[in-house]
Motif scaffolding. Structure first.
Motif, PDB file in Angstrom:
ATOM      1  N   MET A  11       2.561  44.173  46.023  1.00  0.00           N
ATOM      2  CA  MET A  11       3.703  43.711  45.210  1.00  0.00           C
ATOM      3  C   MET A  11       4.942  44.542  45.549  1.00  0.00           C
ATOM      4  N   ILE A  12       6.088  43.875  45.624  1.00  0.00           N
ATOM      5  CA  ILE A  12       7.350  44.573  45.875  1.00  0.00           C
ATOM      6  C   ILE A  12       7.654  45.457  44.656  1.00  0.00           C
ATOM      7  N   PRO A  13       8.026  46.726  44.853  1.00  0.00           N
ATOM      8  CA  PRO A  13       8.308  47.567  43.676  1.00  0.00           C
ATOM      9  C   PRO A  13       9.370  46.926  42.792  1.00  0.00           C
ATOM     10  N   THR A  14       9.123  46.951  41.524  1.00  0.00           N
ATOM     11  CA  THR A  14      10.013  46.274  40.572  1.00  0.00           C
ATOM     12  C   THR A  14      10.453  47.256  39.504  1.00  0.00           C
ATOM     13  N   LYS A  15      11.755  47.258  39.235  1.00  0.00           N
ATOM     14  CA  LYS A  15      12.274  48.170  38.211  1.00  0.00           C
ATOM     15  C   LYS A  15      12.682  47.346  36.990  1.00  0.00           C
ATOM     16  N   ALA A  16      12.121  47.684  35.846  1.00  0.00           N
ATOM     17  CA  ALA A  16      12.504  47.021  34.592  1.00  0.00           C
ATOM     18  C   ALA A  16      13.294  48.009  33.739  1.00  0.00           C
ATOM     19  N   LEU A  17      14.518  47.653  33.466  1.00  0.00           N
ATOM     20  CA  LEU A  17      15.382  48.501  32.644  1.00  0.00           C
ATOM     21  C   LEU A  17      15.533  47.880  31.262  1.00  0.00           C
ATOM     22  N   GLY A  18      15.175  48.628  30.240  1.00  0.00           N
ATOM     23  CA  GLY A  18      15.387  48.170  28.869  1.00  0.00           C
ATOM     24  C   GLY A  18      16.684  48.763  28.351  1.00  0.00           C
ATOM     25  N   ILE A  19      17.548  47.911  27.814  1.00  0.00           N
ATOM     26  CA  ILE A  19      18.810  48.403  27.251  1.00  0.00           C
ATOM     27  C   ILE A  19      18.801  48.125  25.749  1.00  0.00           C
ATOM     28  N   CYS A  20      18.824  49.197  24.982  1.00  0.00           N
ATOM     29  CA  CYS A  20      18.853  49.049  23.530  1.00  0.00           C
ATOM     30  C   CYS A  20      20.307  49.075  23.067  1.00  0.00           C
ATOM     31  N   GLY A  21      20.738  47.994  22.439  1.00  0.00           N
ATOM     32  CA  GLY A  21      22.147  47.859  22.065  1.00  0.00           C
ATOM     33  C   GLY A  21      22.450  48.301  20.648  1.00  0.00           C
ATOM     34  N   SER A  22      21.580  49.131  20.072  1.00  0.00           N
ATOM     35  CA  SER A  22      21.858  49.621  18.713  1.00  0.00           C
ATOM     36  C   SER A  22      22.370  51.054  18.769  1.00  0.00           C
ATOM     37  N   PRO A  23      23.324  51.398  17.894  1.00  0.00           N
ATOM     38  CA  PRO A  23      23.786  52.790  17.850  1.00  0.00           C
ATOM     39  C   PRO A  23      22.804  53.715  17.136  1.00  0.00           C
ATOM     40  N   ARG A  24      21.642  53.188  16.752  1.00  0.00           N
ATOM     41  CA  ARG A  24      20.619  54.058  16.159  1.00  0.00           C
ATOM     42  C   ARG A  24      19.270  53.716  16.801  1.00  0.00           C
ATOM     43  N   LYS A  25      18.328  54.654  16.652  1.00  0.00           N
ATOM     44  CA  LYS A  25      16.994  54.410  17.218  1.00  0.00           C
ATOM     45  C   LYS A  25      16.178  53.735  16.121  1.00  0.00           C
ATOM     46  N   GLY A  26      16.266  52.408  16.053  1.00  0.00           N
ATOM     47  CA  GLY A  26      15.664  51.690  14.939  1.00  0.00           C
ATOM     48  C   GLY A  26      14.830  50.514  15.391  1.00  0.00           C
ATOM     49  N   ASN A  27      15.053  49.389  14.735  1.00  0.00           N
ATOM     50  CA  ASN A  27      14.218  48.207  14.968  1.00  0.00           C
ATOM     51  C   ASN A  27      14.354  47.653  16.393  1.00  0.00           C
ATOM     52  N   SER A  28      15.574  47.669  16.923  1.00  0.00           N
ATOM     53  CA  SER A  28      15.778  47.144  18.283  1.00  0.00           C
ATOM     54  C   SER A  28      15.037  48.006  19.300  1.00  0.00           C
ATOM     55  N   TYR A  29      15.094  49.298  19.067  1.00  0.00           N
ATOM     56  CA  TYR A  29      14.417  50.231  19.977  1.00  0.00           C
ATOM     57  C   TYR A  29      12.907  50.007  19.922  1.00  0.00           C
ATOM     58  N   PHE A  30      12.402  49.813  18.717  1.00  0.00           N
ATOM     59  CA  PHE A  30      10.974  49.573  18.500  1.00  0.00           C
ATOM     60  C   PHE A  30      10.520  48.322  19.277  1.00  0.00           C
ATOM     61  N   LEU A  31      11.289  47.244  19.187  1.00  0.00           N
ATOM     62  CA  LEU A  31      10.915  46.007  19.890  1.00  0.00           C
ATOM     63  C   LEU A  31      11.056  46.172  21.399  1.00  0.00           C
ATOM     64  N   LEU A  32      12.063  46.931  21.794  1.00  0.00           N
ATOM     65  CA  LEU A  32      12.265  47.132  23.240  1.00  0.00           C
ATOM     66  C   LEU A  32      11.068  47.865  23.849  1.00  0.00           C
ATOM     67  N   LYS A  33      10.548  48.837  23.112  1.00  0.00           N
ATOM     68  CA  LYS A  33       9.366  49.560  23.623  1.00  0.00           C
ATOM     69  C   LYS A  33       8.200  48.584  23.830  1.00  0.00           C
ATOM     70  N   LYS A  34       8.058  47.616  22.941  1.00  0.00           N
ATOM     71  CA  LYS A  34       6.983  46.621  23.081  1.00  0.00           C
ATOM     72  C   LYS A  34       7.218  45.766  24.338  1.00  0.00           C
ATOM     73  N   ASP A  63      25.285  51.628  37.025  1.00  0.00           N
ATOM     74  CA  ASP A  63      24.475  51.913  38.204  1.00  0.00           C
ATOM     75  C   ASP A  63      22.991  51.674  37.936  1.00  0.00           C
ATOM     76  N   LYS A  64      22.548  51.971  36.730  1.00  0.00           N
ATOM     77  CA  LYS A  64      21.151  51.675  36.368  1.00  0.00           C
ATOM     78  C   LYS A  64      20.945  50.153  36.373  1.00  0.00           C
ATOM     79  N   TRP A  65      21.909  49.451  35.823  1.00  0.00           N
ATOM     80  CA  TRP A  65      21.848  47.977  35.760  1.00  0.00           C
ATOM     81  C   TRP A  65      21.718  47.403  37.181  1.00  0.00           C
ATOM     82  N   LEU A  66      22.525  47.933  38.074  1.00  0.00           N
ATOM     83  CA  LEU A  66      22.534  47.415  39.448  1.00  0.00           C
ATOM     84  C   LEU A  66      21.227  47.665  40.178  1.00  0.00           C
ATOM     85  N   LYS A  67      20.577  48.776  39.862  1.00  0.00           N
ATOM     86  CA  LYS A  67      19.337  49.123  40.575  1.00  0.00           C
ATOM     87  C   LYS A  67      18.109  48.428  39.983  1.00  0.00           C
ATOM     88  N   ALA A  68      18.269  47.763  38.842  1.00  0.00           N
ATOM     89  CA  ALA A  68      17.114  47.133  38.188  1.00  0.00           C
ATOM     90  C   ALA A  68      16.900  45.712  38.710  1.00  0.00           C
TER      91      ALA A  68
END
Ligand SMILES: Cc1cc2nc3c(=O)[nH]c(=O)nc-3n(C[C@H](O)[C@H](O)[C@H](O)COP(=O)(O)O)c2cc1C
Length: 252
Positions: free
Chosen positions: A1-24, A76-81
């Motif tokens: 498989m070609i190496p694949t980079k998955a970047l998760g971007i959490c758009g909340s100013p706090r580490k809350g529900n969005s972050y929790f779902l992003l981890k999933k 730059d992270k976005w571009l490399k993903a």
């Protein structure tokens, strides 16, 4: 498989529900092939993204923005993903302002960057074919989740990329969730502890979204390489084909 980079971007100013779902979602992405899929989570918490001031500095300076803040690091992270998974809280029935500032500047910065590197596609964007999945959750049930996901789908299309969804019935155009009127940042986690069916569905949908996004990236990458002799006639594919060839050399 070609190496694949998955970047998760959490758009909340706090580490809350969005972050929790992003981890999933990132867990789901990683499971496709733990060896070949590299993952990273980026949170906008504590970061600064000034609004675009339409100065066109980036267009004349190879994509460099006049503001000195956290923009270029995330760009730059976005571009490399290969895969980008956004998980955002619904704000005023749309995406939070910080993320909007990033996205506005990303688009214009790309014009400047590709104009200098690939003169044949001047005043255009190359095909990027990043696979973009969206999670949006709010506090209430009919309160902007779909609008927010649509904002992100439009962003994916403008960026010459491909929006992806999970599976029906839990994910129509992306993942939408709600915290059953609870404002706390651990609202979703508490609902899960209580066995809340809606919160459980949101988590499952996030995991599936991550998985489907990586699978689609695999399909697209293989397809690009298979069609490269035809596509190379079109300068608009050159940046992507160059990148794919480099990645192929690092086949896992
Ligand atoms: C400025 C602001 C605007 C909001 N607007 C909405 C809204 O339009 N619809 C909604 O459902 N929730 C809205 N919310 C609630 C958040 O989306 C909700 O609390 C979410 O769970 C926060 O995610 P987080 O824990 O990742 O920060 C808003 C919250 C804030 C702070």
């Amino acid at each position: 498989m070609i190496p694949t980079k998955a970047l998760g971007i959490c758009g909340s100013p706090r580490k809350g529900n969005s972050y929790f779902l992003l981890k999933k979602a990132i867990e789901g992405a990683k499971k496709v092939n733990p060896k070949a899929v590299k993952t990273e989570i980026y949170s906008i918490k504590g970061k600064t993204f000034h609004p675009c001031i339409a100065c066109s500095y980036c267009v004349k300076h190879e994509g460099q923005c006049i503001h000195r803040d956290d923009f270029e690091e995330l760009r730059d992270k976005w571009l490399k993903a290969d895969v980008i998974l956004y998980s955002v809280p619904v704000y005023h029935m749309g995406i939070p302002g910080q993320l909007k500032c990033f996205i506005d500047r990303l688009g214009n910065s790309m014009f400047g960057m590709f104009r200098s590197k690939f003169p044949a596609i001047k005043d255009n964007l190359p095909k990027m074919f990043k696979i973009i999945g969206s999670i949006a959750q709010g506090i209430h049930i009919f309160s902007g989740q779909e609008h927010t996901i649509t904002n992100l789908i439009n962003h994916a299309l403008i960026m010459q990329s491909i929006p992806v969804t999970g599976d029906l019935w839990e994910s129509y155009i992306g993942v939408g969730g709600w915290t059953s009127n609870v404002i706390e940042k651990d609202g979703l986690e508490k609902l899960i502890q209580k066995g809340d069916m809606s919160a459980e569905a949101t988590i499952r949908a996030s995991q599936v979204l991550g998985r489907r996004a990586v699978e689609l990236a695999m399909i697209i990458q293989s397809g690009l390489l298979a069609c490269k002799d035809i596509l190379k006639e079109e300068p608009i594919y050159h940046p992507l084909l160059t990148w794919m060839e480099e990645k192929k050399k690092r086949l896992v």
